[in-house]
Scaffold this motif. Sequence first.
Motif, PDB file in Angstrom:
ATOM      1  N   ASP A 162      14.168  -0.292   1.136  1.00 32.90           N
ATOM      2  CA  ASP A 162      15.095  -1.415   1.318  1.00 32.90           C
ATOM      3  C   ASP A 162      14.778  -2.589   0.385  1.00 32.90           C
ATOM      4  O   ASP A 162      14.842  -3.765   0.777  1.00 32.90           O
ATOM      5  CB  ASP A 162      15.092  -1.904   2.773  1.00 32.90           C
ATOM      6  CG  ASP A 162      15.575  -0.835   3.742  1.00 32.90           C
ATOM      7  OD1 ASP A 162      16.409   0.003   3.319  1.00 32.90           O
ATOM      8  OD2 ASP A 162      15.105  -0.827   4.892  1.00 32.90           O
ATOM      9  N   GLY A 163      14.434  -2.273  -0.852  1.00 34.00           N
ATOM     10  CA  GLY A 163      14.186  -3.331  -1.828  1.00 34.00           C
ATOM     11  C   GLY A 163      12.902  -4.099  -1.604  1.00 34.00           C
ATOM     12  O   GLY A 163      12.713  -5.177  -2.185  1.00 34.00           O
ATOM     13  N   ARG A 164      12.006  -3.555  -0.824  1.00 32.95           N
ATOM     14  CA  ARG A 164      10.725  -4.210  -0.557  1.00 32.95           C
ATOM     15  C   ARG A 164       9.591  -3.183  -0.599  1.00 32.95           C
ATOM     16  O   ARG A 164       9.828  -1.978  -0.538  1.00 32.95           O
ATOM     17  CB  ARG A 164      10.734  -4.908   0.808  1.00 32.95           C
ATOM     18  CG  ARG A 164      11.667  -6.107   0.877  1.00 32.95           C
ATOM     19  CD  ARG A 164      11.609  -6.775   2.241  1.00 32.95           C
ATOM     20  NE  ARG A 164      12.462  -7.950   2.281  1.00 32.95           N
ATOM     21  CZ  ARG A 164      12.072  -9.169   1.897  1.00 32.95           C
ATOM     22  NH1 ARG A 164      10.834  -9.354   1.463  1.00 32.95           N
ATOM     23  NH2 ARG A 164      12.915 -10.193   1.959  1.00 32.95           N
ATOM     24  N   ILE A 165       8.383  -3.703  -0.678  1.00 34.15           N
ATOM     25  CA  ILE A 165       7.205  -2.836  -0.619  1.00 34.15           C
ATOM     26  C   ILE A 165       6.898  -2.562   0.848  1.00 34.15           C
ATOM     27  O   ILE A 165       6.731  -3.494   1.647  1.00 34.15           O
ATOM     28  CB  ILE A 165       5.992  -3.490  -1.309  1.00 34.15           C
ATOM     29  CG1 ILE A 165       6.262  -3.701  -2.805  1.00 34.15           C
ATOM     30  CG2 ILE A 165       4.740  -2.641  -1.128  1.00 34.15           C
ATOM     31  CD1 ILE A 165       5.134  -4.404  -3.544  1.00 34.15           C
ATOM     32  N   GLU A 166       6.836  -1.290   1.187  1.00 29.38           N
ATOM     33  CA  GLU A 166       6.529  -0.925   2.570  1.00 29.38           C
ATOM     34  C   GLU A 166       5.024  -0.844   2.822  1.00 29.38           C
ATOM     35  O   GLU A 166       4.546  -1.280   3.870  1.00 29.38           O
ATOM     36  CB  GLU A 166       7.182   0.417   2.916  1.00 29.38           C
ATOM     37  CG  GLU A 166       8.686   0.351   3.060  1.00 29.38           C
ATOM     38  CD  GLU A 166       9.260   1.667   3.542  1.00 29.38           C
ATOM     39  OE1 GLU A 166       8.492   2.669   3.586  1.00 29.38           O
ATOM     40  OE2 GLU A 166      10.455   1.708   3.864  1.00 29.38           O
ATOM     41  N   ALA A 167       4.289  -0.285   1.852  1.00 29.56           N
ATOM     42  CA  ALA A 167       2.847  -0.129   2.063  1.00 29.56           C
ATOM     43  C   ALA A 167       2.140   0.012   0.717  1.00 29.56           C
ATOM     44  O   ALA A 167       2.706   0.529  -0.248  1.00 29.56           O
ATOM     45  CB  ALA A 167       2.559   1.080   2.944  1.00 29.56           C
ATOM     46  N   VAL A 168       0.902  -0.460   0.686  1.00 37.87           N
ATOM     47  CA  VAL A 168       0.014  -0.301  -0.476  1.00 37.87           C
ATOM     48  C   VAL A 168      -1.274   0.316   0.048  1.00 37.87           C
ATOM     49  O   VAL A 168      -1.937  -0.262   0.923  1.00 37.87           O
ATOM     50  CB  VAL A 168      -0.286  -1.651  -1.168  1.00 37.87           C
ATOM     51  CG1 VAL A 168      -1.187  -1.431  -2.375  1.00 37.87           C
ATOM     52  CG2 VAL A 168       1.006  -2.342  -1.583  1.00 37.87           C
ATOM     53  N   THR A 169      -1.619   1.493  -0.461  1.00 35.89           N
ATOM     54  CA  THR A 169      -2.795   2.204   0.042  1.00 35.89           C
ATOM     55  C   THR A 169      -3.710   2.618  -1.102  1.00 35.89           C
ATOM     56  O   THR A 169      -3.272   2.789  -2.248  1.00 35.89           O
ATOM     57  CB  THR A 169      -2.383   3.467   0.819  1.00 35.89           C
ATOM     58  OG1 THR A 169      -1.607   4.312  -0.046  1.00 35.89           O
ATOM     59  CG2 THR A 169      -1.554   3.104   2.037  1.00 35.89           C
ATOM     60  N   ASP A 170      -4.976   2.763  -0.759  1.00 35.99           N
ATOM     61  CA  ASP A 170      -5.969   3.290  -1.703  1.00 35.99           C
ATOM     62  C   ASP A 170      -5.831   4.805  -1.702  1.00 35.99           C
ATOM     63  O   ASP A 170      -6.116   5.470  -0.700  1.00 35.99           O
ATOM     64  CB  ASP A 170      -7.372   2.872  -1.269  1.00 35.99           C
ATOM     65  CG  ASP A 170      -8.424   3.208  -2.312  1.00 35.99           C
ATOM     66  OD1 ASP A 170      -8.290   4.251  -2.982  1.00 35.99           O
ATOM     67  OD2 ASP A 170      -9.395   2.438  -2.458  1.00 35.99           O
ATOM     68  N   ALA A 171      -5.391   5.378  -2.836  1.00 32.84           N
ATOM     69  CA  ALA A 171      -5.114   6.811  -2.890  1.00 32.84           C
ATOM     70  C   ALA A 171      -6.382   7.644  -2.775  1.00 32.84           C
ATOM     71  O   ALA A 171      -6.320   8.807  -2.363  1.00 32.84           O
ATOM     72  CB  ALA A 171      -4.394   7.148  -4.192  1.00 32.84           C
ATOM     73  N   THR A 172      -7.522   7.093  -3.106  1.00 35.39           N
ATOM     74  CA  THR A 172      -8.773   7.850  -3.030  1.00 35.39           C
ATOM     75  C   THR A 172      -9.295   7.911  -1.602  1.00 35.39           C
ATOM     76  O   THR A 172      -9.700   8.972  -1.116  1.00 35.39           O
ATOM     77  CB  THR A 172      -9.829   7.220  -3.952  1.00 35.39           C
ATOM     78  OG1 THR A 172      -9.314   7.167  -5.290  1.00 35.39           O
ATOM     79  CG2 THR A 172     -11.111   8.033  -3.947  1.00 35.39           C
ATOM     80  N   ARG A 173      -9.262   6.783  -0.905  1.00 40.15           N
ATOM     81  CA  ARG A 173      -9.785   6.725   0.463  1.00 40.15           C
ATOM     82  C   ARG A 173      -8.714   6.927   1.528  1.00 40.15           C
ATOM     83  O   ARG A 173      -9.035   7.234   2.676  1.00 40.15           O
ATOM     84  CB  ARG A 173     -10.478   5.380   0.678  1.00 40.15           C
ATOM     85  CG  ARG A 173     -11.636   5.125  -0.274  1.00 40.15           C
ATOM     86  CD  ARG A 173     -12.244   3.765  -0.018  1.00 40.15           C
ATOM     87  NE  ARG A 173     -13.358   3.502  -0.924  1.00 40.15           N
ATOM     88  CZ  ARG A 173     -14.050   2.365  -0.924  1.00 40.15           C
ATOM     89  NH1 ARG A 173     -13.734   1.399  -0.069  1.00 40.15           N
ATOM     90  NH2 ARG A 173     -15.047   2.205  -1.780  1.00 40.15           N
ATOM     91  N   GLY A 174      -7.457   6.691   1.148  1.00 37.02           N
ATOM     92  CA  GLY A 174      -6.379   6.824   2.123  1.00 37.02           C
ATOM     93  C   GLY A 174      -6.275   5.659   3.078  1.00 37.02           C
ATOM     94  O   GLY A 174      -5.655   5.778   4.136  1.00 37.02           O
ATOM     95  N   THR A 175      -6.856   4.523   2.736  1.00 41.83           N
ATOM     96  CA  THR A 175      -6.821   3.337   3.598  1.00 41.83           C
ATOM     97  C   THR A 175      -5.830   2.324   3.048  1.00 41.83           C
ATOM     98  O   THR A 175      -5.577   2.258   1.840  1.00 41.83           O
ATOM     99  CB  THR A 175      -8.215   2.694   3.682  1.00 41.83           C
ATOM    100  OG1 THR A 175      -8.670   2.366   2.361  1.00 41.83           O
ATOM    101  CG2 THR A 175      -9.208   3.652   4.322  1.00 41.83           C
ATOM    102  N   GLY A 176      -5.270   1.520   3.944  1.00 40.27           N
ATOM    103  CA  GLY A 176      -4.324   0.501   3.533  1.00 40.27           C
ATOM    104  C   GLY A 176      -5.014  -0.679   2.860  1.00 40.27           C
ATOM    105  O   GLY A 176      -6.166  -1.010   3.159  1.00 40.27           O
ATOM    106  N   LEU A 177      -4.297  -1.312   1.947  1.00 41.87           N
ATOM    107  CA  LEU A 177      -4.814  -2.477   1.228  1.00 41.87           C
ATOM    108  C   LEU A 177      -3.931  -3.674   1.543  1.00 41.87           C
ATOM    109  O   LEU A 177      -2.701  -3.569   1.545  1.00 41.87           O
ATOM    110  CB  LEU A 177      -4.820  -2.219  -0.283  1.00 41.87           C
ATOM    111  CG  LEU A 177      -5.689  -1.049  -0.760  1.00 41.87           C
ATOM    112  CD1 LEU A 177      -5.461  -0.796  -2.247  1.00 41.87           C
ATOM    113  CD2 LEU A 177      -7.163  -1.325  -0.491  1.00 41.87           C
ATOM    114  N   ASP A 178      -4.556  -4.800   1.814  1.00 41.56           N
ATOM    115  CA  ASP A 178      -3.789  -6.003   2.143  1.00 41.56           C
ATOM    116  C   ASP A 178      -3.020  -6.522   0.937  1.00 41.56           C
ATOM    117  O   ASP A 178      -1.836  -6.855   1.042  1.00 41.56           O
ATOM    118  CB  ASP A 178      -4.725  -7.093   2.676  1.00 41.56           C
ATOM    119  CG  ASP A 178      -5.356  -6.692   4.003  1.00 41.56           C
ATOM    120  OD1 ASP A 178      -4.725  -5.912   4.739  1.00 41.56           O
ATOM    121  OD2 ASP A 178      -6.482  -7.149   4.279  1.00 41.56           O
ATOM    122  N   ILE A 179      -3.691  -6.605  -0.203  1.00 43.28           N
ATOM    123  CA  ILE A 179      -3.049  -7.125  -1.411  1.00 43.28           C
ATOM    124  C   ILE A 179      -3.757  -6.556  -2.636  1.00 43.28           C
ATOM    125  O   ILE A 179      -4.978  -6.350  -2.625  1.00 43.28           O
ATOM    126  CB  ILE A 179      -3.067  -8.676  -1.438  1.00 43.28           C
ATOM    127  CG1 ILE A 179      -2.242  -9.195  -2.621  1.00 43.28           C
ATOM    128  CG2 ILE A 179      -4.488  -9.197  -1.472  1.00 43.28           C
ATOM    129  CD1 ILE A 179      -2.027 -10.706  -2.590  1.00 43.28           C
TER     130      ILE A 179
END
Length: 230
Positions: A162-179
Amino acid sequence: MAKKKVRKRKAVTSKKTGRKKTARKTTGRKSRRRTTSAARAKRRAAGWRRYLRWRVLAPAVLVLMLAWVAWLDALIRVQFEGKRWALPAQVYARPLELYAGAALSPSAFRQELEWLGYRYRYRVDEPGTMSRHDGAFRIYQRAFRFWDGEAPARLIDVRFGDGRIEAVTDATRGTGLDIVRLEPLRIGGIYPTHREDRILIQLDDAPQELRQALVAVEDRQFYQHHGVNP
């Protein structure tokens, strides 16, 4: 010249042959002592002269060498003081910040990555590469030194909706990143008065032909001396 005093020994009769032996004439003990004392005094005087000669000459030679080194240092400083060069100050755009809820479309994000020089790869395995699958991007972020610290190179996934970022994750660890902050785009530089731009490289990165040409033109004995080639 004073005559040497001699002392005659008495004749001694040999019991075996019956012949008389005449004693040899010998110099007096006083004369020998005087000769030995004079030789010692002469050697002692010669030793003192050598000692004083080195005591005076060695500091003088040292002072001359120090003066020569100081003169040579001043000469080199005068020759090279005006030939310094400075790197221009780099001017960057604002860094792109990625976080959940940020208003950013996939097309705008792709355009930002292309401006930064990211390359499409099927397998994202080195900094500066990216791939896109449906509504998500996988990018290998480059390392960059920001004003508040170093941002490491890492592999991240960015998902849109919807024209926004839904999630940003560390692809190596699979954990979410705040910014996540991407490295900013370089838009220019503030150049010094001579308006020169230089790129610093390692010696191993320079072509062998270029190094040989510089040595041949500037100093052919560069690898044989210790810094000064008279």
